[in-house]
Design a protein around this motif. Sequence first.
Motif, mmCIF file in Angstrom:
data_model
loop_
_atom_site.group_PDB
_atom_site.id
_atom_site.type_symbol
_atom_site.label_atom_id
_atom_site.label_comp_id
_atom_site.label_asym_id
_atom_site.label_seq_id
_atom_site.Cartn_x
_atom_site.Cartn_y
_atom_site.Cartn_z
ATOM 1 N N LEU A 907 -26.760 42.788 -69.985
ATOM 2 C CA LEU A 907 -26.207 41.654 -69.236
ATOM 3 C C LEU A 907 -25.075 40.991 -70.023
ATOM 4 O O LEU A 907 -24.023 40.657 -69.478
ATOM 5 N N LEU A 908 -25.293 40.877 -71.329
ATOM 6 C CA LEU A 908 -24.304 40.175 -72.153
ATOM 7 C C LEU A 908 -23.134 41.068 -72.557
ATOM 8 O O LEU A 908 -22.000 40.609 -72.636
ATOM 9 N N GLU A 909 -23.442 42.326 -72.795
ATOM 10 C CA GLU A 909 -22.417 43.169 -73.420
ATOM 11 C C GLU A 909 -21.640 44.063 -72.470
ATOM 12 O O GLU A 909 -20.572 44.563 -72.831
ATOM 13 N N ALA A 910 -22.177 44.304 -71.297
ATOM 14 C CA ALA A 910 -21.475 45.217 -70.373
ATOM 15 C C ALA A 910 -20.081 44.674 -70.090
ATOM 16 O O ALA A 910 -19.904 43.453 -69.948
ATOM 17 N N PRO A 911 -19.087 45.550 -70.024
ATOM 18 C CA PRO A 911 -17.706 45.071 -69.789
ATOM 19 C C PRO A 911 -17.468 44.656 -68.341
ATOM 20 O O PRO A 911 -16.392 44.164 -68.012
ATOM 21 N N ALA A 912 -18.436 44.893 -67.481
ATOM 22 C CA ALA A 912 -18.225 44.558 -66.059
ATOM 23 C C ALA A 912 -19.556 44.257 -65.402
ATOM 24 O O ALA A 912 -20.619 44.593 -65.935
ATOM 25 N N PHE A 913 -19.458 43.607 -64.242
ATOM 26 C CA PHE A 913 -20.661 43.442 -63.411
ATOM 27 C C PHE A 913 -20.682 44.643 -62.466
ATOM 28 O O PHE A 913 -19.939 44.696 -61.479
ATOM 29 N N PHE A 914 -21.521 45.599 -62.787
ATOM 30 C CA PHE A 914 -21.449 46.885 -62.098
ATOM 31 C C PHE A 914 -22.114 46.852 -60.722
ATOM 32 O O PHE A 914 -23.127 46.176 -60.531
ATOM 33 N N VAL A 915 -21.503 47.658 -59.840
ATOM 34 C CA VAL A 915 -22.177 47.951 -58.569
ATOM 35 C C VAL A 915 -22.842 49.304 -58.788
ATOM 36 O O VAL A 915 -22.164 50.265 -59.116
ATOM 37 N N PRO A 916 -24.146 49.361 -58.680
ATOM 38 C CA PRO A 916 -24.821 50.607 -59.038
ATOM 39 C C PRO A 916 -24.475 51.761 -58.111
ATOM 40 O O PRO A 916 -23.993 51.565 -57.000
ATOM 41 N N GLU A 917 -24.689 52.949 -58.626
ATOM 42 C CA GLU A 917 -24.523 54.172 -57.833
ATOM 43 C C GLU A 917 -25.882 54.830 -57.677
ATOM 44 O O GLU A 917 -26.560 55.026 -58.690
ATOM 45 N N PRO A 918 -26.368 55.238 -56.527
ATOM 46 C CA PRO A 918 -25.737 54.970 -55.243
ATOM 47 C C PRO A 918 -25.712 53.472 -54.961
ATOM 48 O O PRO A 918 -26.567 52.749 -55.465
ATOM 49 N N PRO A 919 -24.725 53.048 -54.164
ATOM 50 C CA PRO A 919 -24.575 51.599 -53.962
ATOM 51 C C PRO A 919 -25.779 51.005 -53.240
ATOM 52 O O PRO A 919 -26.449 51.701 -52.484
ATOM 53 N N PRO A 920 -26.036 49.745 -53.468
ATOM 54 C CA PRO A 920 -27.109 49.087 -52.726
ATOM 55 C C PRO A 920 -26.678 48.919 -51.274
ATOM 56 O O PRO A 920 -25.568 49.279 -50.906
#
Lengths: 937, 172
Positions: A907-920
């Motif tokens: 949560l703290l270190e990821a460079p982005a707020f990801f949209v998971p694959e497969p998408p929700p």
Amino acid sequence: MKRALFIPPEAGFLKTLARWFKEHHPVREWPEATFIFPTRRAGLYFQYYLAQELKAPFLPPRIYTLGDFINEWAARLDPRPLIPAAERAWWLYRLAQRPPLFGSLSESFDRFLPWGLKLSEVLEELEKEEVEPRDLPYPPEDLPPAAQELLAHLAQIGEDYRRLREEKDFTTPAERSRLLAKKLGEVLPPGKYYFCGFAALSQTEKKILGHLLEAGGEVFFEAPMEERPEFLEDILNFLHLRPEAFPSSKFRPPRITFRVAADVHQECENLARLLPRSVKAPDEVLILLPIASHLLPLLYSLPSEVPLNITLGYPLRRSLPAAFLLHLIDLYEKRLAQRYPATLYLAFLKHPYLRTRLPDSPKALRRIETRLREHGSPYLTLEEIEALTENPALKEMHEEFLRPFETLKTPRQFAQLLYQVLDQALEPFKENLKTAQDNQDLLARHFLWTLENEILPLFTTSPLADEPLKPETLFRLFRELLAGAKAPFEGEPLQGLQVMGLLETRLLCFRRVIVLDANEGALPSPEEINPLLPEGLRPALGLPPRSRQEVLERFHFFRLIRAAREVDIFYLSVTEPSPRKPPLVRSRYVERLLWEKEQRQRRLLGPEALNHLPLTLKPPRWETGLPKGKAEKEALEKLLQEREISASFLETYLDCAAKFYFRYLLGLRPPERISEYDPAELGELIHRVLELYFKPYQGRYYSPAEEDPEALLEIFRREFRRHPLYHRLGPERRLFISRTAEFRLRRYLARLKEFPPFQIVKIEEEVRYTHPQWGLRFYGRIDRIDRFDQKEVILDYKTGGRIRSLSLKRLKALLEEPLDAPPTLEGLRHLKERMPDLQLMLYLFLWQQAEEAVYIHLAAGKGSELFKPLLYQPPFSSVREGFSPAEIQKLRQETFPKLLESLLNHLLEAPAFFVPEPPPRCRYCDYRYACPLRRPC
Amino acid sequence: MKVRLFQQRRPLRLLGERDEERLEGEMAHLALYFLSSYTGKQEELEQAVHQALALYPEPLERREHHFRTLVETLSQALKEPRIRALFKPGLKDLREHPYVKLRSSNLEIHRPDRIIFFPEGPLVVEYKLARLQSSHVLQLREYLRDLSRIWKAPLRGVLVGLRPPAYREVKP
């Protein structure tokens, strides 16, 4: 033996006919001749060609369509007026009510209407073919029961219907045709009659043609002499005509270009590039439009100021006025005990006809919408809406548009009401409609005309006008009539570029023909089958085989192509995204044209034969996440320091980090929606009911075997009645929800009876924990904590949805796996896979003294799936090879905390707020309108 | 949508463009189209009106009223001797027959109500249900001009008013 002259399509039928007529008849004798064509347009073009030949004013021959000719001469013989199909269905309904026929069918007119319309078609066809209706005592068993019932009594119906027409003084088109077939010879003066360009004819039409020939007529067909279709051969045989080729020179086949497009917009865009700058003659360019609803995309694609003439029938139900009336009816019909559905009501207010009626619109509209949303009830009475919104204009609109429906009793009142509604709704637009400067207004006039002249009068002046009918019957009748109605876009056929449907092109020829949508399903058009008269039944009724619609369409299409010099055929080649829809394939007519070309060239055509329109689409490049900059990182750190971390906080991140960003970092509240039923509300209610039920046992033992489930159900019923949800739900849904909830609660207590007495330790317990190393505060609200044989168990009620959890095998595997997750999309995916039941993990982390955590899945499909324990411990699990105490300790002391730590690090270190694959399921996301990364799923 | 559409404008009742008088005017024209000759018998008139109304399919509001009004109007008009003379048995004529002319390469089709072929030359007749107006004269003059080009001789014209009965000769 009289001759029948065959003019090949390549010669240009009407032009050739005009030239021939001029050469063979002095101009002064022209008014004495009579021409009969299949369409009025053909007559107009014929006059145009005569004018081109003559270049001076003249009196043309008298020109009729066959329909007009029959009407005029039949009216001379028998002046009974025609009645429309819906009225015919009404009279057949009245006949069907006479005993002993059709008990079930004749219960209500709305039930009978679709069958009445089809029955009227059958009787018309029998009349046109001069066949007396006969009973089919043993109709085919695969026919619908209603059809069997009608066919078994056809002779009686036919006889009663004939008598009724005489008694009530009306007639039908087929009866007029039959009358003229019998008596035209007695009244028709001798003269020069020219019967031109017909295709298939009924028995009565053939006889009418016979009378014309006897009176001195001639007949012309448009077809190559050597390829005469069967239906023309049939006419030749019936009238003993000798086919004769019209002298003509050899013609070059047209140059045909096949253009393959991806969608209708690409077709239209490319079509626009093919058009000439100006159109000088009415037979210069034709756009053939097999799908009428593609007219609007076409009009919007054409260059400005192109002079355009449209001749086709456009489905009335797709027009704005019809949609407005249907919306109004829908709104009224979907009421629940005088309460109107709020969402439909709002959509109605926003209809283009109404939205300008509110003073200070659109601000006023927004205010009304906000008030209704705040109120939250999905159904409201008009009085409630008026009180809530405090807008006097609304009261006025209710009086004009909605309240009059409440006193509706007869078709006449219904039509008067719809007329009045349209009159009032259109008030602000009337000046524009009158001048019709704008094309939209020009087209709207056709729709209004059709409503005014073809639909509404059926309710006011037909014999059913004053019959008391239920509003539902009136609505269904209106919808049925609307579904079949087409607004006739009639232009000035001798002006500009022509846009037509296939049947409208009969006998016309154009230098250039541009065909749109040459796909199966459009060319030929889907054949309409009368369920009362399938093909196999025709011989049994004495009817000749039908000239199938497809055969006629094929004939008209190929004659149009042959008559052109240049042809551009567009078709769509695209795979439908929906598996339910068949893939679009090019028309069988395109296949035949390609095959003919191959034959001419004596070789197989390669891909160069098709012109694939270049498609330069820029597919959206899906970013994997919303970038996280310095500001976001700081905001996140602050958020983690300031708030307590809950299970739903972490689950949101695992589900979709972008959603987490909107909800927790930006603090966007999910939009408030007006809906009758929100499952979350029911969930809260069930939690409350279980809390009330178990509360008296807190700190005491609960003996499932001794408890009566009625006590729990009684609490549920009492709390449900008090809950706002109870008052908002419709009666059916309320009953359904109540019964379902009672079933689930009863099932839960029944399953509990398998357990020994246990102690209830805590109920709705708030637990908090501050991690000494991370410095983060965690929070949870545990539904219940029980003690079984000195072991504490955390219980969490689940009232809906699917529960995800790890299998025993997978949990055991976790003990051996490295649990670090890189701050990437892949890392997030790993975490999500490993923590499907994060909530229970977190609760065990927060309430260390518990030895197990269990979901009570009240909505489980099977009773055996009611309990979902995290650690597979008894008494909730009966697995034999469970965890050893050492494994459990490792899971709780190392694995779960490590996973939690990895998640927080991500949560703290990821460079982005990801949209998971497969998408929700982005379609259902509360933030779908805010999220630039939403997927079209 | 900027294309220049050619579309017919059918009169709409909602916009006050359709009225009873216009409808009865159409019906009266049709009745006179069917009235082959008139010898003073009511049945001849009634038959023609019946035939005219048969071309209006149901639903037609107030069919019976239209029938009575038309019979009355035409019977009053035909009491005027000059109008009645136009319906003498045995007259050769063209009814509702169009003529065609080209105006700057556009086709124009006009439809005079009746052209009667008298021995002294054709007479162009225009029926008007309401009181005769100067615009009617202009319209008939245009017909006469065009038709004179076809017959290559000047033609006579007459405007026949039906309600009230009127008869006005029009010169080209």
